[in-house]
Design a protein around this motif. Structure first.
Motif, PDB file in Angstrom:
ATOM      1  N   PRO A   9       0.850  -1.190   0.000  1.00  0.00           N
ATOM      2  CA  PRO A   9       0.000   0.000   0.000  1.00  0.00           C
ATOM      3  C   PRO A   9       0.889   1.245   0.000  1.00  0.00           C
ATOM      4  O   PRO A   9       1.910   1.276   0.702  1.00  0.00           O
ATOM      5  CB  PRO A   9      -0.765  -0.108   1.318  1.00  0.00           C
ATOM      6  CG  PRO A   9       0.085  -0.943   2.198  1.00  0.00           C
ATOM      7  CD  PRO A   9       0.929  -1.826   1.321  1.00  0.00           C
ATOM      8  N   MET A  10       0.535   2.236  -0.785  1.00  0.00           N
ATOM      9  CA  MET A  10       1.385   3.433  -0.863  1.00  0.00           C
ATOM     10  C   MET A  10       0.560   4.693  -0.802  1.00  0.00           C
ATOM     11  O   MET A  10      -0.343   4.893  -1.602  1.00  0.00           O
ATOM     12  CB  MET A  10       2.179   3.424  -2.160  1.00  0.00           C
ATOM     13  CG  MET A  10       3.204   2.329  -2.216  1.00  0.00           C
ATOM     14  SD  MET A  10       4.244   2.564  -3.641  1.00  0.00           S
ATOM     15  CE  MET A  10       5.529   1.366  -3.288  1.00  0.00           C
ATOM     16  N   PHE A  11       0.886   5.532   0.152  1.00  0.00           N
ATOM     17  CA  PHE A  11       0.235   6.828   0.245  1.00  0.00           C
ATOM     18  C   PHE A  11       1.343   7.869   0.453  1.00  0.00           C
ATOM     19  O   PHE A  11       2.026   7.841   1.470  1.00  0.00           O
ATOM     20  CB  PHE A  11      -0.757   6.834   1.408  1.00  0.00           C
ATOM     21  CG  PHE A  11      -1.358   8.175   1.691  1.00  0.00           C
ATOM     22  CD1 PHE A  11      -2.108   8.829   0.724  1.00  0.00           C
ATOM     23  CD2 PHE A  11      -1.172   8.789   2.918  1.00  0.00           C
ATOM     24  CE1 PHE A  11      -2.658  10.068   0.984  1.00  0.00           C
ATOM     25  CE2 PHE A  11      -1.727  10.029   3.190  1.00  0.00           C
ATOM     26  CZ  PHE A  11      -2.473  10.668   2.219  1.00  0.00           C
ATOM     27  N   ASP A  44      -2.801   4.717  -2.975  1.00  0.00           N
ATOM     28  CA  ASP A  44      -3.986   5.082  -2.206  1.00  0.00           C
ATOM     29  C   ASP A  44      -4.207   6.600  -2.254  1.00  0.00           C
ATOM     30  O   ASP A  44      -4.103   7.273  -1.238  1.00  0.00           O
ATOM     31  CB  ASP A  44      -3.774   4.584  -0.762  1.00  0.00           C
ATOM     32  CG  ASP A  44      -4.971   4.820   0.120  1.00  0.00           C
ATOM     33  OD1 ASP A  44      -6.049   5.133  -0.408  1.00  0.00           O
ATOM     34  OD2 ASP A  44      -4.819   4.694   1.353  1.00  0.00           O
ATOM     35  N   ASP A  95       4.869  -2.787   4.124  1.00  0.00           N
ATOM     36  CA  ASP A  95       4.868  -1.322   4.031  1.00  0.00           C
ATOM     37  C   ASP A  95       5.926  -0.850   3.046  1.00  0.00           C
ATOM     38  O   ASP A  95       6.962  -1.489   2.894  1.00  0.00           O
ATOM     39  CB  ASP A  95       5.150  -0.693   5.403  1.00  0.00           C
ATOM     40  CG  ASP A  95       3.928  -0.696   6.299  1.00  0.00           C
ATOM     41  OD1 ASP A  95       2.883  -1.223   5.868  1.00  0.00           O
ATOM     42  OD2 ASP A  95       4.033  -0.181   7.428  1.00  0.00           O
ATOM     43  N   ALA A  96       5.661   0.303   2.459  1.00  0.00           N
ATOM     44  CA  ALA A  96       6.563   0.816   1.428  1.00  0.00           C
ATOM     45  C   ALA A  96       7.709   1.634   2.026  1.00  0.00           C
ATOM     46  O   ALA A  96       8.619   2.056   1.318  1.00  0.00           O
ATOM     47  CB  ALA A  96       5.785   1.679   0.458  1.00  0.00           C
ATOM     48  N   ASP A  97       7.663   1.893   3.332  1.00  0.00           N
ATOM     49  CA  ASP A  97       8.651   2.819   3.901  1.00  0.00           C
ATOM     50  C   ASP A  97       9.874   2.099   4.462  1.00  0.00           C
ATOM     51  O   ASP A  97      10.665   2.688   5.183  1.00  0.00           O
ATOM     52  CB  ASP A  97       7.992   3.683   4.983  1.00  0.00           C
ATOM     53  CG  ASP A  97       7.325   2.833   6.055  1.00  0.00           C
ATOM     54  OD1 ASP A  97       7.481   1.597   6.018  1.00  0.00           O
ATOM     55  OD2 ASP A  97       6.639   3.397   6.924  1.00  0.00           O
ATOM     56  N   ARG A 201      11.550   4.878   9.589  1.00  0.00           N
ATOM     57  CA  ARG A 201      10.956   5.157   8.298  1.00  0.00           C
ATOM     58  C   ARG A 201      12.044   5.650   7.356  1.00  0.00           C
ATOM     59  O   ARG A 201      12.841   6.499   7.729  1.00  0.00           O
ATOM     60  CB  ARG A 201       9.912   6.255   8.486  1.00  0.00           C
ATOM     61  CG  ARG A 201       8.820   6.174   7.491  1.00  0.00           C
ATOM     62  CD  ARG A 201       7.699   7.117   7.877  1.00  0.00           C
ATOM     63  NE  ARG A 201       6.466   6.612   7.300  1.00  0.00           N
ATOM     64  CZ  ARG A 201       6.207   6.654   6.006  1.00  0.00           C
ATOM     65  NH1 ARG A 201       7.065   7.200   5.179  1.00  0.00           N
ATOM     66  NH2 ARG A 201       5.088   6.144   5.529  1.00  0.00           N
ATOM     67  N   GLN A 205       6.936  10.933   6.463  1.00  0.00           N
ATOM     68  CA  GLN A 205       6.357  10.878   7.799  1.00  0.00           C
ATOM     69  C   GLN A 205       5.263   9.838   7.893  1.00  0.00           C
ATOM     70  O   GLN A 205       4.587   9.577   6.912  1.00  0.00           O
ATOM     71  CB  GLN A 205       5.719  12.237   8.097  1.00  0.00           C
ATOM     72  CG  GLN A 205       6.643  13.155   8.829  1.00  0.00           C
ATOM     73  CD  GLN A 205       5.903  14.371   9.332  1.00  0.00           C
ATOM     74  OE1 GLN A 205       4.757  14.614   8.957  1.00  0.00           O
ATOM     75  NE2 GLN A 205       6.555  15.122  10.180  1.00  0.00           N
ATOM     76  N   SER A 206       5.078   9.290   9.071  1.00  0.00           N
ATOM     77  CA  SER A 206       3.999   8.340   9.266  1.00  0.00           C
ATOM     78  C   SER A 206       2.666   9.052   9.094  1.00  0.00           C
ATOM     79  O   SER A 206       2.511  10.200   9.501  1.00  0.00           O
ATOM     80  CB  SER A 206       4.082   7.760  10.672  1.00  0.00           C
ATOM     81  OG  SER A 206       2.895   7.076  10.965  1.00  0.00           O
ATOM     82  N   PHE A 208       0.014   7.999  10.508  1.00  0.00           N
ATOM     83  CA  PHE A 208      -0.813   7.691  11.662  1.00  0.00           C
ATOM     84  C   PHE A 208      -0.388   8.530  12.863  1.00  0.00           C
ATOM     85  O   PHE A 208       0.536   8.178  13.583  1.00  0.00           O
ATOM     86  CB  PHE A 208      -0.747   6.201  11.989  1.00  0.00           C
ATOM     87  CG  PHE A 208      -1.424   5.353  10.953  1.00  0.00           C
ATOM     88  CD1 PHE A 208      -2.762   5.044  11.052  1.00  0.00           C
ATOM     89  CD2 PHE A 208      -0.722   4.904   9.842  1.00  0.00           C
ATOM     90  CE1 PHE A 208      -3.397   4.279  10.083  1.00  0.00           C
ATOM     91  CE2 PHE A 208      -1.350   4.140   8.865  1.00  0.00           C
ATOM     92  CZ  PHE A 208      -2.695   3.827   8.999  1.00  0.00           C
TER      93      PHE A 208
HETATM   94  N1  UDP Z   1      -0.678   3.980   3.761  1.00  0.00           N
HETATM   95  C1  UDP Z   1      -1.713   3.889   2.835  1.00  0.00           C
HETATM   96  N2  UDP Z   1      -2.807   4.708   2.979  1.00  0.00           N
HETATM   97  C2  UDP Z   1      -2.917   5.604   4.008  1.00  0.00           C
HETATM   98  C3  UDP Z   1      -1.872   5.662   4.957  1.00  0.00           C
HETATM   99  C4  UDP Z   1      -0.771   4.831   4.812  1.00  0.00           C
HETATM  100  O1  UDP Z   1      -1.651   3.096   1.892  1.00  0.00           O
HETATM  101  O2  UDP Z   1      -3.916   6.314   4.074  1.00  0.00           O
HETATM  102  C5  UDP Z   1       0.509   3.097   3.604  1.00  0.00           C
HETATM  103  C6  UDP Z   1       1.838   3.825   3.610  1.00  0.00           C
HETATM  104  O3  UDP Z   1       2.184   4.289   2.331  1.00  0.00           O
HETATM  105  C7  UDP Z   1       2.781   2.739   4.099  1.00  0.00           C
HETATM  106  C8  UDP Z   1       1.910   1.956   5.069  1.00  0.00           C
HETATM  107  O4  UDP Z   1       0.571   2.233   4.709  1.00  0.00           O
HETATM  108  O5  UDP Z   1       3.221   1.896   3.072  1.00  0.00           O
HETATM  109  C9  UDP Z   1       2.182   2.302   6.521  1.00  0.00           C
HETATM  110  O6  UDP Z   1       1.982   3.679   6.725  1.00  0.00           O
HETATM  111  P1  UDP Z   1       2.842   4.551   7.743  1.00  0.00           P
HETATM  112  O7  UDP Z   1       4.293   4.257   7.565  1.00  0.00           O
HETATM  113  O8  UDP Z   1       2.408   5.962   7.571  1.00  0.00           O
HETATM  114  O9  UDP Z   1       2.326   4.004   9.139  1.00  0.00           O
HETATM  115  P2  UDP Z   1       3.178   3.500  10.400  1.00  0.00           P
HETATM  116  O10 UDP Z   1       4.365   2.734   9.883  1.00  0.00           O
HETATM  117  O11 UDP Z   1       3.554   4.694  11.152  1.00  0.00           O
HETATM  118  O12 UDP Z   1       2.208   2.631  11.143  1.00  0.00           O
END
Ligand code: UDP
Ligand code: MG
Length: 308
Positions: A9-11, A44, A95-97, A201, A205-206, A208
């Motif tokens: 998933p990528m946002f 996304d 995750d893409a990060d 990351r 930025q996250s 969430f």
């Molecule tokens: N992501 C997404 N849609 C969103 C928010 C996040 O597809 O509305 C993807 C984001 O690109 C990443 C993954 O979900 O690949 C995790 O997101 P993030 O790193 O922001 O979250 P965390 O690692 O802090 O839980």
């Protein structure tokens, strides 16, 4: 040859697209002859150049499938689309990060070949996450595993491997409020857990933040348990019992000692307390009514704009 789908998933991940695929391909190099890898990216509704970067990689010869959403639907919807479109014999959301290390995938595949339908990955070292997030998530997993009717491994996120059988079961779960961590576990199947360290990351930025996480936690709990409803019933009963006790006390006091006009403090306390309890009860009820509302509207979970 077996196909393995990698669902990403990528946002707003423009600066992570290339590094992610570089690391991913490097991690899978040894397996490349053994499996067919299907890379499935879900864009996304990114507002940056994520899609352009993905298309550039595709033009450059990398075999990726891109599902482009019409707007941002959230990570849970993106994962759902990933599972819907994936054709592999096993599916791995990641995750893409680069917080989920792709070099754990070979180990997951090995365990899958040994017959485990699910390989979960548990975060062990979360030192790169903020203290608040760690605390929050710790509390959440504690609570969730205490009240859910299914075992939820602590610290296991979306990074996991699922066999086709599991994916098919999950694809039949079309609820609108999608708490994927719960949905992934619901079908059951025998699971093994491997461990990994969360990396920082890579870029960006996250998405969430604190409030989004709170919302997410409430959503997760109310999607998978009606314990809050039951608790509010118990709380109501308890408060009623207290009220009866206090009522009897006041009655006796009035009968024995006569009318006692001052009583502003006790009156206020009782009224406010009861009002508070009622509001909490209505709020809990509202959460569930809202869930029903979302379900009966029966809107699609996501809308695809293009598939490349
Ligand atoms: N992501 C997404 N849609 C969103 C928010 C996040 O597809 O509305 C993807 C984001 O690109 C990443 C993954 O979900 O690949 C995790 O997101 P993030 O790193 O922001 O979250 P965390 O690692 O802090 O839980
Ligand atoms: Mg992340």
């Amino acid at each position: 040859m077996k196909t393995i789908s990698i669902v990403v998933p990528m946002f707003n991940e423009e600066s992570n697209v290339e590094p992610f695929f570089a690391v991913l391909q490097q991690s899978l190099a040894a397996q490349a002859g053994q499996y067919d890898f299907e890379y499935l990216c879900i864009n996304d509704g990114s507002r940056d150049a994520t899609l352009d970067r993905l298309l550039a990689l595709k033009r450059g010869g990398l075999a990726i499938k891109i599902i482009n959403f019409s707007r941002n639907f959230g990570k849970e919807a993106a994962l759902t689309a990933g599972l819907d479109f994936a054709q592999g014999d096993a599916v791995i959301p990641i995750d893409a990060d680069l917080q989920h290390p792709p070099d754990k995938i070979p180990e997951m595949l090995r365990l899958w070949e040994q017959g485990h339908a699910v390989v979960q990955a548990r975060r062990t070292d979360r030192r790169h996450e903020t203290l608040r997030k760690r605390g929050f998530s710790h509390a959440f997993y504690r609570l969730a595993s205490a009240i859910f009717e299914m075992p939820m491994e602590r610290d296991v996120g979306d990074f996991r491997l699922m066999d086709r059988k599991v994916v098919d079961a999950i694809r039949n779960m079309r609820e609108k409020s999608r708490f994927m961590k719960g949905i992934f576990v619901w079908p059951g199947f025998e699971a093994v857990v491997i461990e990994y360290d969360v990396a920082p990351r890579h870029q960006g930025q996250s998405s969430f933040g604190f409030w989004k996480l709170c919302r997410f936690a409430v959503d997760g709990i109310t999607s998978f348990s009606i314990l809050p409803l039951r608790l509010s019933t118990y709380l109501g009963l308890l408060v009623s019992l207290l009220a009866i006790g206090y009522g009897l006390y006041i009655l006796c006091k009035t009968v024995l000692l006569g009318v006692d006009v001052p009583g502003y403090a006790s009156l206020m306390i009782v009224v406010l307390f009861l009002a508070g309890v009622q509001l909490v009860g209505i709020g809990v009820l509202g959460e569930y009514v809202g869930k029903i509302y979302q379900e009966v509207k029966n809107r699609p979970i996501y809308v695809v704009r293009d598939v490349f």
